[in-house]
Design a protein around this motif. Sequence first.
Motif, PDB file in Angstrom:
ATOM      1  N   GLY A   1      19.332 -14.600  -5.612  1.00  0.00           N
ATOM      2  CA  GLY A   1      20.203 -15.173  -6.628  1.00  0.00           C
ATOM      3  C   GLY A   1      21.179 -16.153  -6.010  1.00  0.00           C
ATOM      4  N   LYS A   2      22.091 -16.612  -6.852  1.00  0.00           N
ATOM      5  CA  LYS A   2      23.105 -17.556  -6.405  1.00  0.00           C
ATOM      6  C   LYS A   2      24.392 -16.815  -6.123  1.00  0.00           C
ATOM      7  CE  LYS A   2      23.233 -21.823  -7.858  1.00  0.00           C
ATOM      8  NZ  LYS A   2      23.477 -22.984  -8.701  1.00  0.00           N
ATOM      9  N   GLN A   3      25.028 -17.208  -5.029  1.00  0.00           N
ATOM     10  CA  GLN A   3      26.366 -16.758  -4.696  1.00  0.00           C
ATOM     11  C   GLN A   3      27.209 -18.015  -4.683  1.00  0.00           C
ATOM     12  OE1 GLN A   3      25.374 -14.612  -0.972  1.00  0.00           O
ATOM     13  NE2 GLN A   3      26.501 -12.931  -1.906  1.00  0.00           N
ATOM     14  N   GLU A   4      28.034 -18.155  -5.706  1.00  0.00           N
ATOM     15  CA  GLU A   4      28.771 -19.382  -5.940  1.00  0.00           C
ATOM     16  C   GLU A   4      27.772 -20.529  -6.062  1.00  0.00           C
ATOM     17  OE1 GLU A   4      31.997 -19.728  -3.159  1.00  0.00           O
ATOM     18  OE2 GLU A   4      32.648 -17.678  -3.566  1.00  0.00           O
ATOM     19  N   LYS A   5      27.735 -21.474  -5.122  1.00  0.00           N
ATOM     20  CA  LYS A   5      26.812 -22.611  -5.236  1.00  0.00           C
ATOM     21  C   LYS A   5      25.609 -22.497  -4.302  1.00  0.00           C
ATOM     22  CE  LYS A   5      30.380 -25.807  -6.700  1.00  0.00           C
ATOM     23  NZ  LYS A   5      31.023 -27.080  -6.477  1.00  0.00           N
ATOM     24  N   THR A   6      25.483 -21.378  -3.617  1.00  0.00           N
ATOM     25  CA  THR A   6      24.434 -21.214  -2.624  1.00  0.00           C
ATOM     26  C   THR A   6      23.404 -20.186  -3.072  1.00  0.00           C
ATOM     27  OG1 THR A   6      26.059 -21.648  -0.895  1.00  0.00           O
ATOM     28  CG2 THR A   6      23.989 -20.641  -0.205  1.00  0.00           C
ATOM     29  N   PHE A   7      22.121 -20.536  -2.946  1.00  0.00           N
ATOM     30  CA  PHE A   7      21.040 -19.596  -3.228  1.00  0.00           C
ATOM     31  C   PHE A   7      20.871 -18.699  -2.013  1.00  0.00           C
ATOM     32  CE2 PHE A   7      16.646 -18.192  -3.048  1.00  0.00           C
ATOM     33  CZ  PHE A   7      16.488 -17.650  -4.309  1.00  0.00           C
ATOM     34  N   SER A   8      20.714 -17.416  -2.242  1.00  0.00           N
ATOM     35  CA  SER A   8      20.571 -16.471  -1.146  1.00  0.00           C
ATOM     36  C   SER A   8      19.459 -15.478  -1.474  1.00  0.00           C
ATOM     37  CB  SER A   8      21.891 -15.716  -0.954  1.00  0.00           C
ATOM     38  OG  SER A   8      21.786 -14.776   0.079  1.00  0.00           O
ATOM     39  N   GLU A   9      18.750 -15.051  -0.444  1.00  0.00           N
ATOM     40  CA  GLU A   9      17.745 -14.013  -0.633  1.00  0.00           C
ATOM     41  C   GLU A   9      17.688 -13.122   0.602  1.00  0.00           C
ATOM     42  OE1 GLU A   9      13.982 -16.919   0.341  1.00  0.00           O
ATOM     43  OE2 GLU A   9      13.796 -15.481  -1.279  1.00  0.00           O
ATOM     44  N   ILE A  10      17.410 -11.853   0.342  1.00  0.00           N
ATOM     45  CA  ILE A  10      17.267 -10.866   1.397  1.00  0.00           C
ATOM     46  C   ILE A  10      15.928 -10.176   1.166  1.00  0.00           C
ATOM     47  CG2 ILE A  10      18.175  -8.718   2.361  1.00  0.00           C
ATOM     48  CD1 ILE A  10      20.944  -9.613   1.254  1.00  0.00           C
TER      49      ILE A  10
ATOM     50  N   ASP B   1       0.882  -1.164   0.000  1.00  0.00           N
ATOM     51  CA  ASP B   1       0.000   0.000   0.000  1.00  0.00           C
ATOM     52  C   ASP B   1       0.918   1.211   0.000  1.00  0.00           C
ATOM     53  OD1 ASP B   1       0.780   0.525   2.741  1.00  0.00           O
ATOM     54  OD2 ASP B   1      -0.756  -0.886   3.409  1.00  0.00           O
ATOM     55  N   ASP B   2       0.394   2.399   0.242  1.00  0.00           N
ATOM     56  CA  ASP B   2       1.212   3.612   0.178  1.00  0.00           C
ATOM     57  C   ASP B   2       2.218   3.732   1.315  1.00  0.00           C
ATOM     58  OD1 ASP B   2       0.077   4.455  -2.186  1.00  0.00           O
ATOM     59  OD2 ASP B   2      -1.439   5.700  -1.194  1.00  0.00           O
ATOM     60  N   ARG B   3       2.059   2.932   2.355  1.00  0.00           N
ATOM     61  CA  ARG B   3       2.966   3.006   3.513  1.00  0.00           C
ATOM     62  C   ARG B   3       3.919   1.817   3.648  1.00  0.00           C
ATOM     63  NH1 ARG B   3       3.156   5.544   7.859  1.00  0.00           N
ATOM     64  NH2 ARG B   3       3.079   3.710   9.166  1.00  0.00           N
ATOM     65  N   HIS B   4       3.721   0.764   2.870  1.00  0.00           N
ATOM     66  CA  HIS B   4       4.526  -0.450   3.029  1.00  0.00           C
ATOM     67  C   HIS B   4       5.158  -0.869   1.705  1.00  0.00           C
ATOM     68  CE1 HIS B   4       1.714  -0.520   6.418  1.00  0.00           C
ATOM     69  NE2 HIS B   4       2.716  -1.078   7.066  1.00  0.00           N
ATOM     70  N   MET B   5       6.471  -1.102   1.748  1.00  0.00           N
ATOM     71  CA  MET B   5       7.216  -1.511   0.560  1.00  0.00           C
ATOM     72  C   MET B   5       8.200  -2.615   0.948  1.00  0.00           C
ATOM     73  SD  MET B   5       9.731   0.825  -1.833  1.00  0.00           S
ATOM     74  CE  MET B   5      11.058   1.031  -0.626  1.00  0.00           C
ATOM     75  N   ASP B   6       8.263  -3.662   0.141  1.00  0.00           N
ATOM     76  CA  ASP B   6       9.242  -4.728   0.332  1.00  0.00           C
ATOM     77  C   ASP B   6      10.289  -4.644  -0.769  1.00  0.00           C
ATOM     78  OD1 ASP B   6       7.685  -5.635   2.396  1.00  0.00           O
ATOM     79  OD2 ASP B   6       6.953  -7.417   1.349  1.00  0.00           O
ATOM     80  N   ALA B   7      11.548  -4.834  -0.394  1.00  0.00           N
ATOM     81  CA  ALA B   7      12.643  -4.946  -1.349  1.00  0.00           C
ATOM     82  C   ALA B   7      13.202  -6.358  -1.205  1.00  0.00           C
ATOM     83  CB  ALA B   7      13.721  -3.909  -1.072  1.00  0.00           C
TER      84      ALA B   7
END
Length: 159
Positions: free
Chosen positions: A143-152, A133-139
């Motif tokens: 992706g992969k870092q070498e052989k490990t999948f990572s997410e933030i 909504d106008d007050r909430h945003m997700d970033a």
Amino acid sequence: MVRKLLFSSSLLLIICLHAQAQVTNADFHFLDRMEGKWLMRAKHSTFRENWVKVNDDVWQGTSWRIAEKDSVKQDEMKLLRTPEGLFYTIAAVKDPQTGQPLRFKIRVLKTVGFVAENLDSPYPQKITYRWKDDRHMDAHFEGKQEKTFSEIILQYIRE
């Protein structure tokens, strides 16, 4: 876990919307929701993203990590409208040949957010911003870092 499932279902919605239309330079106005100061409180620190519209073709963002009285600039981001299309850049993710920030092509851009990708990036390869909504945003950075999948996932509230 529930947040991740909700985010995934929203991402699916964005992908389905993508199948109906391609991103055009005229869609750049959807990014007007970026403007402002965004804040996410964590256990030991606070994360902040500030976004300003530089001109009709450029948005500039700055991210900070604040712990007690110390603040550290994390990164600088840009959203660009060029003749080649719409792009997201992160200063810390550089092209090894030019030393310039890598460009992430905006593949999906709607009123609910955008998805930018660069499969040749070391990390991340995919960046998603979503407005609940106008007050909430997700970033969301993934992706992969070498052989490990990572997410933030950063969940911001407008100040």
